[in-house]
Design a protein around this motif. Structure first.
Motif, PDB file in Angstrom:
ATOM      1  N   ARG A 223       1.543   2.979   2.340  1.00 19.17           N
ATOM      2  CA  ARG A 223       2.228   3.005   3.642  1.00 19.17           C
ATOM      3  C   ARG A 223       3.423   2.050   3.703  1.00 19.17           C
TER       4      ARG A 223
ATOM      5  N   ASP B 185      -4.536   3.565   0.526  1.00 22.22           N
ATOM      6  CA  ASP B 185      -4.268   3.921   1.919  1.00 22.22           C
ATOM      7  C   ASP B 185      -5.576   3.856   2.705  1.00 22.22           C
ATOM      8  N   GLU B 186      -5.948   2.659   3.117  1.00 24.17           N
ATOM      9  CA  GLU B 186      -7.225   2.430   3.781  1.00 24.17           C
ATOM     10  C   GLU B 186      -7.357   3.262   5.049  1.00 24.17           C
ATOM     11  N   GLN B 187      -6.320   3.313   5.859  1.00 26.06           N
ATOM     12  CA  GLN B 187      -6.416   4.061   7.121  1.00 26.06           C
ATOM     13  C   GLN B 187      -6.700   5.542   6.870  1.00 26.06           C
ATOM     14  N   GLN B 188      -6.080   6.121   5.837  1.00 29.60           N
ATOM     15  CA  GLN B 188      -6.323   7.530   5.537  1.00 29.60           C
ATOM     16  C   GLN B 188      -7.750   7.749   5.057  1.00 29.60           C
TER      17      GLN B 188
ATOM     18  N   SER C 187       0.865  -1.177   0.000  1.00 32.21           N
ATOM     19  CA  SER C 187       0.000   0.000   0.000  1.00 32.21           C
ATOM     20  C   SER C 187       0.902   1.227   0.000  1.00 32.21           C
TER      21      SER C 187
ATOM     22  N   ILE D 154     -15.655   0.099  13.941  1.00 29.61           N
ATOM     23  CA  ILE D 154     -15.764   1.386  13.241  1.00 29.61           C
ATOM     24  C   ILE D 154     -17.101   1.526  12.511  1.00 29.61           C
TER      25      ILE D 154
ATOM     26  N   PHE E 127     -12.182  -5.040  14.370  1.00 26.81           N
ATOM     27  CA  PHE E 127     -11.892  -3.636  14.061  1.00 26.81           C
ATOM     28  C   PHE E 127     -12.957  -3.071  13.122  1.00 26.81           C
ATOM     29  N   TYR E 128     -13.290  -3.805  12.072  1.00 28.45           N
ATOM     30  CA  TYR E 128     -14.292  -3.317  11.118  1.00 28.45           C
ATOM     31  C   TYR E 128     -15.655  -3.153  11.788  1.00 28.45           C
TER      32      TYR E 128
ATOM     33  N   LEU F 268     -10.394   5.931   5.808  1.00 31.11           N
ATOM     34  CA  LEU F 268     -11.272   5.803   6.975  1.00 31.11           C
ATOM     35  C   LEU F 268     -11.202   7.065   7.845  1.00 31.11           C
ATOM     36  N   LYS F 269     -10.015   7.610   7.993  1.00 25.35           N
ATOM     37  CA  LYS F 269      -9.841   8.848   8.761  1.00 25.35           C
ATOM     38  C   LYS F 269     -10.557  10.015   8.071  1.00 25.35           C
TER      39      LYS F 269
ATOM     40  N   VAL G 109     -12.283   6.557  11.876  1.00 24.12           N
ATOM     41  CA  VAL G 109     -11.227   6.256  12.854  1.00 24.12           C
ATOM     42  C   VAL G 109     -10.619   7.555  13.334  1.00 24.12           C
TER      43      VAL G 109
END
Length: 149
Positions: A48, A138-141, A46, A73, A69-70, A143-144, A149
């Protein structure tokens, strides 16, 4: 070259169903089938970074944690909306998946996100497809950015 597309379509239908079963309350997690979706060794990439892993006890431990986790959220559903299979040789293929996902925030607001993943699959002679590599955004970004998250 062999036509593995029907088997790969069934593979992702089952992958999607397992994900959605794990998102239910109470969750229904089939760790054995989730593990079977991955090759003995696999790699992910990714924006990251790149990481590799062994299909073993650590993955067995991480699968339920990932689903938890899913759920935490607010993930309600994930669907493969499009799948493009590119054969590479008689034993390998690339699958580009377009996923749609639905979330419910604690406020009750519903969020929908679409994203693409690329999977490299090995299809052993007479066997089921297995993921040996995947490429994600970038999954975390994302989601943010959506306040999840």
């Amino acid at each position: 070259m062999r036509d593995h597309e029907p088997a790969i379509r069934r593979f992702f239908e089952a992958y999607q169903a397992r994900m959605n079963d794990a998102l239910k309350a109470p969750p229904q997690v089939d760790i054995k089938k989730a593990l079977a979706a991955f090759a003995r060794y696999f790699v992910g990439s990714s924006p990251r970074g790149v990481s590799g892993g062994r299909n073993g006890w650590l993955l067995r431990f991480m699968i339920p944690r990932g689903y938890a986790f899913y759920r935490k959220i607010g993930t309600e559903r994930m669907e493969v909306r499009a799948l493009k299979v590119t054969p590479l040789d008689d034993f390998h293929a690339m699958a580009k998946t377009s996923w749609w996902s639905s979330y419910r925030k604690k406020s009750g607001e519903r969020v929908e996100i679409e994203f693409d993943n690329i999977y490299l699959l090995r299809i052993p002679d007479g066997g089921a497809p297995e993921i040996f590599a995947y490429i994600t955004g970038d999954e975390q970004q994302v989601l943010k950015d959506h306040g999840l998250v």
